[in-house]
Enzyme design. Sequence first.
Site: not given
Length: 377
Positions: A279, A281
């Site tokens: 992921t 961020f």
Amino acid sequence: MVDLKDSRAEIDRIDREIVALFERRMQVAKDVAEYKKSVGKPIFDKAREDEKLRAVEDMCGDEFNGQAAREVFKQIMSVSRRLQYRLNQKPLDGGFKVLDFLPKSADTRVVYFGAPGSYSEQAMEECFGEEVTSFPAATFKEVMAAVRDNLADFGVLPIENTTTGGITDSYDLMVDFDNYIVGEHVLKINQALLGLSGAGVDDIRTVYSHAQGILQSREFLRAHPLMQAVEGGSTADAARRVAEEGDMKKAAIASVRAAKKYGLSVLADHINSEEGNSTRFIIITGRKEHLCTADRVAVCFSLPHETGSLYSMLSNIICNGLNMTKIESRPLPGRNFEYRFFVDFEGTLTQAAVQDTLLSIRQEALEMKLLGNYKTV
């Protein structure tokens, strides 16, 4: 039979004439730029360009050549505009302050999405360390609001996953709030099934998690059809809920970090469908700032709903020699099948090529917002 060598020689002669005429046209474009500057006339005149393109198309003898000539002249006019922007416009610095580094002291306030034990908290700690003053927020919007209202100096929230793609709420909120991306951090995500001590995988009937956790673990859930996935809050919120409810039939999809935080057992590890599941961020701030080492620019813009508009806009990036690293689209509220585009490309706000690109996009888009100049942290 046509002689290929003769045909190529003729093409070369014609090309020399085209190049000479192109350079003459660009010299005249400089004269036009001087005139527009003297009278305060905008560089981009859509009505004039549309009229010119129709005229060029009508000059051609057949439909194919007419459409092809239209495309060629559309690009020529785009190049001409970029030259005029460079000659006429003031630098688009946006008033950004340059930071040597991200502050990481006890006085630095950082808000992150989710609850303690979340992946966002982990990303925050990897970027800022454990000395900063940090606190969680239950929603992406609350993270954005805390930064906007100066309750936090920085915010950390997910924006993209390698398995599920862009996290749309984060993109939409970047438009709604005047916050800026100052950094990004990529975190390897290993989802786990967490339950009460003594529970087994076959005992579980309800699985709590954030929508992303559920999507990233869809193959595992398909292999266990008796498990019903329930969305809500962050992955760490889901783990906390399982611990609080104390039901052996309930579990959460979350991190091993969350299991330790809430006293849960890891019933199954690495349940995400993709081995490389990661992921991205973003680190946001409410101030116009960027790191001195920033090497990515993020913008968003909306376009007229007509043929070639996206191509023309992206050519401003390509023809300035910049490498586009990301493009995402989001539907415009209340306008069916029209979109806002989020684009990242390499560069810094101090570069001439970036300045020319931003000036071109600002002039030609229906709307444009500079989202930040950031660095991978």
